[in-house]
Design a protein around this motif. Structure first.
Motif, PDB file in Angstrom:
ATOM      1  N   TYR A  63       5.290   6.071  -3.460  1.00  0.00           N
ATOM      2  CA  TYR A  63       4.792   7.399  -3.088  1.00  0.00           C
ATOM      3  C   TYR A  63       5.070   7.699  -1.622  1.00  0.00           C
ATOM      4  O   TYR A  63       5.385   6.801  -0.837  1.00  0.00           O
ATOM      5  N   ASP A  64       4.941   8.981  -1.285  1.00  0.00           N
ATOM      6  CA  ASP A  64       5.155   9.439   0.081  1.00  0.00           C
ATOM      7  C   ASP A  64       3.798   9.502   0.768  1.00  0.00           C
ATOM      8  O   ASP A  64       2.948  10.312   0.389  1.00  0.00           O
ATOM      9  N   HIS A  65       3.592   8.651   1.742  1.00  0.00           N
ATOM     10  CA  HIS A  65       2.252   8.560   2.348  1.00  0.00           C
ATOM     11  C   HIS A  65       1.922   9.772   3.220  1.00  0.00           C
ATOM     12  O   HIS A  65       0.798   9.949   3.661  1.00  0.00           O
ATOM     13  N   GLU A  66       2.938  10.626   3.443  1.00  0.00           N
ATOM     14  CA  GLU A  66       2.684  11.807   4.278  1.00  0.00           C
ATOM     15  C   GLU A  66       2.159  12.996   3.476  1.00  0.00           C
ATOM     16  O   GLU A  66       1.759  14.002   4.061  1.00  0.00           O
ATOM     17  N   ILE A  67       2.172  12.866   2.160  1.00  0.00           N
ATOM     18  CA  ILE A  67       1.613  13.952   1.344  1.00  0.00           C
ATOM     19  C   ILE A  67       0.102  14.000   1.576  1.00  0.00           C
ATOM     20  O   ILE A  67      -0.585  12.964   1.483  1.00  0.00           O
ATOM     21  N   ASP A  94      10.138   3.030   4.167  1.00  0.00           N
ATOM     22  CA  ASP A  94      10.801   3.731   5.283  1.00  0.00           C
ATOM     23  C   ASP A  94       9.738   4.582   5.970  1.00  0.00           C
ATOM     24  O   ASP A  94       8.551   4.369   5.759  1.00  0.00           O
ATOM     25  N   GLU A  95      10.152   5.568   6.744  1.00  0.00           N
ATOM     26  CA  GLU A  95       9.173   6.398   7.471  1.00  0.00           C
ATOM     27  C   GLU A  95       8.178   7.084   6.547  1.00  0.00           C
ATOM     28  O   GLU A  95       7.047   7.363   6.923  1.00  0.00           O
ATOM     29  N   HIS A  96       8.632   7.406   5.343  1.00  0.00           N
ATOM     30  CA  HIS A  96       7.808   8.213   4.435  1.00  0.00           C
ATOM     31  C   HIS A  96       7.233   7.441   3.249  1.00  0.00           C
ATOM     32  O   HIS A  96       6.118   7.690   2.826  1.00  0.00           O
ATOM     33  N   HIS A  97       8.047   6.533   2.724  1.00  0.00           N
ATOM     34  CA  HIS A  97       7.707   5.968   1.417  1.00  0.00           C
ATOM     35  C   HIS A  97       7.003   4.614   1.469  1.00  0.00           C
ATOM     36  O   HIS A  97       7.369   3.748   2.262  1.00  0.00           O
ATOM     37  N   CYS A  98       6.049   4.465   0.577  1.00  0.00           N
ATOM     38  CA  CYS A  98       5.341   3.202   0.420  1.00  0.00           C
ATOM     39  C   CYS A  98       5.533   2.700  -1.009  1.00  0.00           C
ATOM     40  O   CYS A  98       5.603   3.502  -1.948  1.00  0.00           O
ATOM     41  N   LEU A  99       5.618   1.405  -1.130  1.00  0.00           N
ATOM     42  CA  LEU A  99       5.658   0.753  -2.442  1.00  0.00           C
ATOM     43  C   LEU A  99       4.388  -0.077  -2.563  1.00  0.00           C
ATOM     44  O   LEU A  99       4.046  -0.821  -1.635  1.00  0.00           O
ATOM     45  N   GLU A 100       3.703   0.085  -3.674  1.00  0.00           N
ATOM     46  CA  GLU A 100       2.508  -0.715  -3.879  1.00  0.00           C
ATOM     47  C   GLU A 100       2.574  -1.399  -5.233  1.00  0.00           C
ATOM     48  O   GLU A 100       2.990  -0.791  -6.216  1.00  0.00           O
ATOM     49  N   VAL A 101       2.205  -2.672  -5.251  1.00  0.00           N
ATOM     50  CA  VAL A 101       2.136  -3.423  -6.503  1.00  0.00           C
ATOM     51  C   VAL A 101       0.698  -3.894  -6.674  1.00  0.00           C
ATOM     52  O   VAL A 101       0.159  -4.568  -5.798  1.00  0.00           O
ATOM     53  N   LEU A 102       0.080  -3.504  -7.763  1.00  0.00           N
ATOM     54  CA  LEU A 102      -1.284  -3.927  -8.052  1.00  0.00           C
ATOM     55  C   LEU A 102      -1.232  -4.928  -9.196  1.00  0.00           C
ATOM     56  O   LEU A 102      -0.616  -4.663 -10.222  1.00  0.00           O
ATOM     57  N   VAL A 103      -1.867  -6.073  -9.006  1.00  0.00           N
ATOM     58  CA  VAL A 103      -1.989  -7.029 -10.111  1.00  0.00           C
ATOM     59  C   VAL A 103      -3.318  -6.727 -10.795  1.00  0.00           C
ATOM     60  O   VAL A 103      -4.361  -6.732 -10.138  1.00  0.00           O
ATOM     61  N   THR A 121      -0.832  10.572 -11.018  1.00  0.00           N
ATOM     62  CA  THR A 121      -1.363  11.213  -9.805  1.00  0.00           C
ATOM     63  C   THR A 121      -0.253  11.997  -9.116  1.00  0.00           C
ATOM     64  O   THR A 121       0.850  11.475  -8.929  1.00  0.00           O
ATOM     65  N   LYS A 122      -0.552  13.241  -8.783  1.00  0.00           N
ATOM     66  CA  LYS A 122       0.446  14.106  -8.153  1.00  0.00           C
ATOM     67  C   LYS A 122       0.900  13.492  -6.838  1.00  0.00           C
ATOM     68  O   LYS A 122       0.074  13.112  -6.016  1.00  0.00           O
ATOM     69  N   GLY A 123       2.206  13.361  -6.661  1.00  0.00           N
ATOM     70  CA  GLY A 123       2.720  12.785  -5.422  1.00  0.00           C
ATOM     71  C   GLY A 123       3.241  11.369  -5.622  1.00  0.00           C
ATOM     72  O   GLY A 123       4.005  10.879  -4.799  1.00  0.00           O
ATOM     73  N   VAL A 124       2.833  10.706  -6.714  1.00  0.00           N
ATOM     74  CA  VAL A 124       3.393   9.385  -7.022  1.00  0.00           C
ATOM     75  C   VAL A 124       4.784   9.627  -7.610  1.00  0.00           C
ATOM     76  O   VAL A 124       4.929  10.262  -8.648  1.00  0.00           O
ATOM     77  N   LYS A 125       5.812   9.174  -6.879  1.00  0.00           N
ATOM     78  CA  LYS A 125       7.194   9.497  -7.271  1.00  0.00           C
ATOM     79  C   LYS A 125       7.667   8.709  -8.480  1.00  0.00           C
ATOM     80  O   LYS A 125       8.404   9.192  -9.313  1.00  0.00           O
ATOM     81  N   HIS A 126       7.278   7.448  -8.506  1.00  0.00           N
ATOM     82  CA  HIS A 126       7.689   6.608  -9.635  1.00  0.00           C
ATOM     83  C   HIS A 126       6.654   5.520  -9.826  1.00  0.00           C
ATOM     84  O   HIS A 126       6.010   5.089  -8.863  1.00  0.00           O
TER      85      HIS A 126
END
Ligand code: NI
Length: 138
Positions: A63-67, A94-103, A121-126
């Protein structure tokens, strides 16, 4: 591992040839090993379908953490469902995107609903739920 048993399978020649080609490509040493993995996968998938057994999996999201308010929403979501979340990994891509992995661990049906809500959730890209097993019963 329990005692190994042998059993015979009747199968069309063409289907078996295709299977042999495929498993050789995947690096299996023999059919038995490949068939055991197929059966395990089938059983794990089935346990996720039934939905009542305790299972483990991972939910991966990008997701883009700036949203506006998205990060806060995702953090709140995780706090509300903390009993299902064993561990999290956060990578700033990168400057905008975060990757999160939840176990995640819990009743299969509940985990699926949680994952659907998070991925929707709106804003979650993938996002993707990877369904695996605690290792019990397979
Ligand atoms: Ni980040």
């Amino acid at each position: 591992m329990g005692e190994l048993l042998r059993f015979g399978i009747s199968i069309e020649e063409k289907l078996l040839q295709e299977f042999d080609k495929h498993i050789a490509h995947c690096g299996y040493q023999n059919r038995s090993e490949a068939i055991r993995d197929l059966i395990r996968n089938y059983l794990v998938e089935n346990r996720w379908e039934v939905g009542i057994d305790e299972m483990v999996g991972t939910i991966t999201i990008v997701y883009d953490h700036e949203i506006r308010e998205l990060t806060e929403k995702l953090v709140n979501w995780q706090h509300d469902h903390s009993s299902f979340i064993i561990s999290t990994l956060h990578v700033h891509l990168d400057e905008h995107h975060c990757l999160e992995v939840l176990v995640v661990k819990g009743q299969a049906g509940e985990i699926k609903i949680l994952a659907d809500n998070l991925l929707g959730t709106k804003g979650v890209k993938h996002g993707k739920l990877t369904m695996t097993t605690t290792g019990q019963g397979v």
